[in-house]
Scaffold this motif. Sequence first.
Motif, short mmCIF file in Angstrom:
data_model
loop_
_atom_site.label_atom_id
_atom_site.label_comp_id
_atom_site.label_asym_id
_atom_site.label_seq_id
_atom_site.Cartn_x
_atom_site.Cartn_y
_atom_site.Cartn_z
N VAL A 24 0.82 -1.21 0.00
CA VAL A 24 0.00 0.00 0.00
C VAL A 24 0.86 1.27 0.00
O VAL A 24 0.64 2.16 -0.83
N PRO A 25 1.86 1.37 0.88
CA PRO A 25 2.70 2.60 0.84
C PRO A 25 3.44 2.77 -0.48
O PRO A 25 3.59 3.91 -0.95
N THR A 26 3.86 1.67 -1.09
CA THR A 26 4.55 1.79 -2.38
C THR A 26 3.61 2.41 -3.40
O THR A 26 3.98 3.36 -4.11
N PHE A 27 2.39 1.88 -3.43
CA PHE A 27 1.40 2.38 -4.38
C PHE A 27 1.11 3.86 -4.13
O PHE A 27 1.12 4.69 -5.05
N ASN A 82 0.04 3.97 11.26
CA ASN A 82 1.31 4.67 11.51
C ASN A 82 2.40 4.19 10.56
O ASN A 82 3.13 4.97 9.97
N VAL A 83 2.48 2.86 10.47
CA VAL A 83 3.50 2.27 9.60
C VAL A 83 3.21 2.61 8.14
O VAL A 83 4.10 3.00 7.38
N LEU A 84 1.92 2.50 7.77
CA LEU A 84 1.54 2.80 6.38
C LEU A 84 1.93 4.23 6.01
O LEU A 84 2.50 4.48 4.95
N ILE A 85 1.60 5.16 6.89
CA ILE A 85 1.89 6.57 6.59
C ILE A 85 3.39 6.81 6.52
O ILE A 85 3.89 7.46 5.59
N ALA A 86 4.11 6.27 7.49
CA ALA A 86 5.56 6.47 7.51
C ALA A 86 6.20 5.93 6.23
O ALA A 86 6.99 6.63 5.57
N LEU A 87 5.80 4.73 5.84
CA LEU A 87 6.41 4.14 4.65
C LEU A 87 5.98 4.86 3.38
O LEU A 87 6.77 5.00 2.43
N ALA A 88 4.74 5.33 3.36
CA ALA A 88 4.28 6.10 2.19
C ALA A 88 5.11 7.38 2.06
O ALA A 88 5.46 7.79 0.95
N ASN A 148 10.60 -0.80 1.26
CA ASN A 148 9.43 -0.96 2.10
C ASN A 148 9.33 -2.35 2.70
O ASN A 148 9.03 -2.51 3.88
N VAL A 149 9.61 -3.36 1.90
CA VAL A 149 9.54 -4.73 2.39
C VAL A 149 10.46 -4.91 3.59
O VAL A 149 10.10 -5.53 4.60
N SER A 150 11.65 -4.30 3.52
CA SER A 150 12.55 -4.45 4.66
C SER A 150 12.14 -3.55 5.82
O SER A 150 12.24 -3.94 6.98
N LEU A 151 11.67 -2.35 5.51
CA LEU A 151 11.35 -1.40 6.58
C LEU A 151 10.14 -1.83 7.40
O LEU A 151 10.06 -1.52 8.59
#
Lengths: 244, 355
Positions: A24-27, A82-88, A148-151
């Motif tokens: 999702v964050p990548t997209f 939180n994780v989604l937003i950070a990674l996005a 993202n996969v690693s983070l």
Amino acid sequence: MNWLLDNLPQVLGLTVEHLYLSLVPTFVGVVVALGLGLAFGNRPRARAIITAVASAIFTIPSLALFVVIPSIIGTQILDPLNVLIALALYSTSLLVRTVFDALDAVAPEVLNAAEALGYSHARRRIFVDLPLAVAPLAAGTRVAAVTNVSLVSVGAVIGVGGLGQLFVSGYQRNYPDQILAGIIVILLLALVFDRVIAVTARLLTPWLHLGTAAAANGTKLRPRPHAPEVPAQHGTAAPGQETK
Amino acid sequence: MITFESVSKLYPGGTQAVTDLDLQIATGSFTVLVGPSGCGKTTSMRMINRMVAPTSGRILIDGQDVADIRAVTLRLGIGYVLQNAGLFPHRTVLDNIATVQRLLGLSKAQARTKAHEAMERVGLDASLATRYPAQLSGGQQQRVGVARALAADPPILLMDEPFSAVDPIVRLELQQEVAHLQAEIKKTIVMVTHDIDEALTLGDRIAVLAPGGVLHQYASPIDILARPATDFVASLVAKDRGFRTLSFETLTGLGTTTLPVPGPEGLIDMSALAPGWGVRVNRDSGTAAWIDADGAVFGPHPLVPADASLRTGLDAVLASPTSAALLVDGTGNIGSYFTLADLGPLLRPNEQARA
């Protein structure tokens, strides 16, 4: 290895979560970076500001960002959002510069042609600039996706981390098999992501993969099924994430 | 009619690209803007489709100021051929050509049908339709560029040094095709080139521009050659000027000698012209071969059509071992020949030009 096979259902559940948290964050990152790039690509001032902000965001350690976001937007500390937003944010920061560069790389004579033929600016952006930017953009997206996969696994420290939870519990229980299982599945996931993006980009850019044979004898174009490709970029991205 | 009304262009930084240009380009004419780099020829042309805005003055198309027409609308109605073809690398040949029709709102299928027609018109093989520009030669790319500009059948065609990036042989071929095409479709063509030869070959009217965008002469090719208005124009056409003038003169009034009746095996005895020589005509290839007393064959030499230019006629005579060339009359009959002596009365370009 046995641990992995014995606990397949649990690992599968974590993998799905991991997928969701990284995909999702990548997209979102691709969409936002593209929007910023198309809108501000030819405005030097806005561009300089966006690039600076993006660089700044990217230097924030991920753990810090995971912890800080709830206090900014008022989410629960254990909310996956939180994780989604950070990674996005990371993905956008990583990609926005790629988007600018990719759009810059479109040959001036092509832009000139588009203007002369009667493309409006917006139309040109979408139908000429964008398709021509797909290849460099895909390269950037591969890095972002693998990052993202690693983070995501860092999120395990705050309780949301997909396969990263295997590291935490494996470490707490001093059980290397579990950690190894996590590493294997994350690596596999990164590899699959990378390949899927690379192949998709290839299918979207047939004009960049013209066999010389096809050019010479006029046969119809077909994608070369077994063309060698540069190895996935996670090899270089993975060590970087350790520092986050 | 495209009209430039005292148009000037001053770039920020002080470069004067075009200075007070007045120009009337007749509908259906082939006008060439020629001059060295920095003479504002491309700038002038780009003001027609508003890719460049004049600092002062205005440009009218059929009486309407282009500044009053939406740029995109204006450009969709004007074909444009770029120097290096400027094809879209991500589109096939067919879709490149269909571009303007698509922008005009035609469906993909309709636009492609039109594109196929355009390909045919510029001599592109249908098998190239599915290729990408990177798979084409420079000449083919430029052909696609011309087809793309013509596909929507615009009344006006702008060409920006369209043939300067292809090799000389392909250039000649493309020039001939464009000339041929223009005779057929009668667009208003404005072409920019730095090559005076190209200008003289293709243009009905030539506008000679000097650095700073100053118009020195706007006239027909023969006038440019015979009566250069300024030293600048004279220097531009100085090379082979007299010889080039012959391109614009006809063989009208040429004295000829009737060919003797062919002997057995089609050999025509030309002893009257040169002792021991004969000539054999190959109608299929439109050539003649000269044969000397020892039976050595010289040729093939071209036959000269009666409507050829004086330059062609003279060239044929100069190339012939007997200083004579065979003439093909208007009905395709090969019944006479002419010599250098016959051309003599016609070879007085100054008298011709004054006439």
